[in-house]
Design a protein around this motif. Structure first.
Motif, PDB file in Angstrom:
ATOM      1  N   UNK A 160      13.430  18.201  66.443  1.00  0.00           N
ATOM      2  CA  UNK A 160      12.036  18.530  66.140  1.00  0.00           C
ATOM      3  C   UNK A 160      11.108  17.379  66.499  1.00  0.00           C
ATOM      4  N   UNK A 161       9.902  17.748  66.874  1.00  0.00           N
ATOM      5  CA  UNK A 161       8.921  16.726  67.204  1.00  0.00           C
ATOM      6  C   UNK A 161       8.376  16.140  65.913  1.00  0.00           C
ATOM      7  N   UNK A 162       8.307  14.823  65.846  1.00  0.00           N
ATOM      8  CA  UNK A 162       7.774  14.159  64.660  1.00  0.00           C
ATOM      9  C   UNK A 162       6.661  13.218  65.080  1.00  0.00           C
ATOM     10  N   UNK A 163       5.816  12.897  64.122  1.00  0.00           N
ATOM     11  CA  UNK A 163       4.760  11.919  64.369  1.00  0.00           C
ATOM     12  C   UNK A 163       5.342  10.526  64.199  1.00  0.00           C
ATOM     13  N   UNK A 164       5.252   9.719  65.230  1.00  0.00           N
ATOM     14  CA  UNK A 164       5.736   8.343  65.162  1.00  0.00           C
ATOM     15  C   UNK A 164       4.569   7.404  64.885  1.00  0.00           C
ATOM     16  N   UNK A 165       4.730   6.579  63.889  1.00  0.00           N
ATOM     17  CA  UNK A 165       3.718   5.572  63.584  1.00  0.00           C
ATOM     18  C   UNK A 165       3.816   4.448  64.619  1.00  0.00           C
ATOM     19  N   UNK A 166       2.816   3.575  64.668  1.00  0.00           N
ATOM     20  CA  UNK A 166       2.917   2.425  65.575  1.00  0.00           C
ATOM     21  C   UNK A 166       4.172   1.595  65.309  1.00  0.00           C
ATOM     22  N   UNK A 167       4.546   1.454  64.047  1.00  0.00           N
ATOM     23  CA  UNK A 167       5.769   0.722  63.721  1.00  0.00           C
ATOM     24  C   UNK A 167       6.991   1.440  64.274  1.00  0.00           C
ATOM     25  N   UNK A 168       7.040   2.769  64.102  1.00  0.00           N
ATOM     26  CA  UNK A 168       8.160   3.552  64.632  1.00  0.00           C
ATOM     27  C   UNK A 168       8.287   3.355  66.138  1.00  0.00           C
ATOM     28  N   UNK A 169       7.163   3.391  66.831  1.00  0.00           N
ATOM     29  CA  UNK A 169       7.182   3.224  68.298  1.00  0.00           C
ATOM     30  C   UNK A 169       7.711   1.842  68.683  1.00  0.00           C
ATOM     31  N   UNK A 170       7.258   0.818  67.965  1.00  0.00           N
ATOM     32  CA  UNK A 170       7.725  -0.550  68.249  1.00  0.00           C
ATOM     33  C   UNK A 170       9.223  -0.664  68.009  1.00  0.00           C
ATOM     34  N   UNK A 171       9.704  -0.056  66.927  1.00  0.00           N
ATOM     35  CA  UNK A 171      11.131  -0.084  66.611  1.00  0.00           C
ATOM     36  C   UNK A 171      11.926   0.608  67.710  1.00  0.00           C
ATOM     37  N   UNK A 172      11.515   1.800  68.079  1.00  0.00           N
ATOM     38  CA  UNK A 172      12.235   2.569  69.102  1.00  0.00           C
ATOM     39  C   UNK A 172      12.249   1.817  70.426  1.00  0.00           C
ATOM     40  N   UNK A 173      11.112   1.234  70.797  1.00  0.00           N
ATOM     41  CA  UNK A 173      11.055   0.473  72.057  1.00  0.00           C
ATOM     42  C   UNK A 173      12.042  -0.693  72.040  1.00  0.00           C
ATOM     43  N   UNK A 174      12.106  -1.399  70.943  1.00  0.00           N
ATOM     44  CA  UNK A 174      13.034  -2.530  70.856  1.00  0.00           C
ATOM     45  C   UNK A 174      14.482  -2.063  70.868  1.00  0.00           C
ATOM     46  N   UNK A 175      14.762  -0.968  70.175  1.00  0.00           N
ATOM     47  CA  UNK A 175      16.134  -0.470  70.123  1.00  0.00           C
ATOM     48  C   UNK A 175      16.581   0.127  71.460  1.00  0.00           C
ATOM     49  N   UNK A 176      15.638   0.541  72.277  1.00  0.00           N
ATOM     50  CA  UNK A 176      15.998   1.032  73.605  1.00  0.00           C
ATOM     51  C   UNK A 176      16.549  -0.099  74.468  1.00  0.00           C
ATOM     52  N   UNK A 177      16.202  -1.318  74.127  1.00  0.00           N
ATOM     53  CA  UNK A 177      16.708  -2.484  74.862  1.00  0.00           C
ATOM     54  C   UNK A 177      18.040  -2.970  74.315  1.00  0.00           C
ATOM     55  N   UNK A 178      18.389  -2.538  73.101  1.00  0.00           N
ATOM     56  CA  UNK A 178      19.657  -2.941  72.507  1.00  0.00           C
ATOM     57  C   UNK A 178      19.588  -2.956  70.991  1.00  0.00           C
ATOM     58  N   UNK A 179      20.691  -3.274  70.364  1.00  0.00           N
ATOM     59  CA  UNK A 179      20.792  -3.317  68.905  1.00  0.00           C
ATOM     60  C   UNK A 179      19.892  -4.405  68.335  1.00  0.00           C
ATOM     61  N   UNK A 180      19.337  -4.137  67.147  1.00  0.00           N
ATOM     62  CA  UNK A 180      18.446  -5.095  66.496  1.00  0.00           C
ATOM     63  C   UNK A 180      18.617  -5.048  64.988  1.00  0.00           C
ATOM     64  N   UNK A 181      18.201  -6.132  64.348  1.00  0.00           N
ATOM     65  CA  UNK A 181      18.125  -6.189  62.897  1.00  0.00           C
ATOM     66  C   UNK A 181      16.664  -5.992  62.476  1.00  0.00           C
ATOM     67  N   UNK A 182      16.440  -5.556  61.242  1.00  0.00           N
ATOM     68  CA  UNK A 182      15.058  -5.437  60.767  1.00  0.00           C
ATOM     69  C   UNK A 182      14.303  -6.762  60.828  1.00  0.00           C
ATOM     70  N   UNK A 183      14.973  -7.852  60.514  1.00  0.00           N
ATOM     71  CA  UNK A 183      14.317  -9.160  60.555  1.00  0.00           C
ATOM     72  C   UNK A 183      13.845  -9.504  61.964  1.00  0.00           C
ATOM     73  N   UNK A 184      14.671  -9.229  62.952  1.00  0.00           N
ATOM     74  CA  UNK A 184      14.298  -9.524  64.341  1.00  0.00           C
ATOM     75  C   UNK A 184      13.118  -8.656  64.776  1.00  0.00           C
ATOM     76  N   UNK A 185      13.183  -7.361  64.477  1.00  0.00           N
ATOM     77  CA  UNK A 185      12.087  -6.453  64.832  1.00  0.00           C
ATOM     78  C   UNK A 185      10.795  -6.905  64.159  1.00  0.00           C
TER      79      UNK A 185
END
Length: 67
Positions: free
Chosen positions: A2-27
């Protein structure tokens, strides 16, 4: 999925995770967010099936989303 509304934070998280695994602290440090805020958004993305928690404090993009 389903399509969901992504917040700016969600978009930043997804973009970083597309490059590889991350921790919340790093993000958080790379995007000037608090760790608590990033953790909350990650929990939401995990519940929706977009992100997988692969180890305590380590996340990646879900390759086979359930939803």
């Amino acid at each position: 999925m389903p399509e969901i509304h992504l917040s700016p934070t969600d978009r930043a998280i997804v973009e970083m995770l597309q490059e590889g695994r991350c921790t919340p602290a790093y993000i958080a440090s790379k995007n000037d967010y608090s760790r608590a805020h990033v953790r909350n958004r990650l929990h939401r993305l995990v519940e929706l099936g977009y992100v997988a928690r692969i180890h305590k404090g380590l996340y990646e993009i879900e390759t086979n989303p359930i939803k």
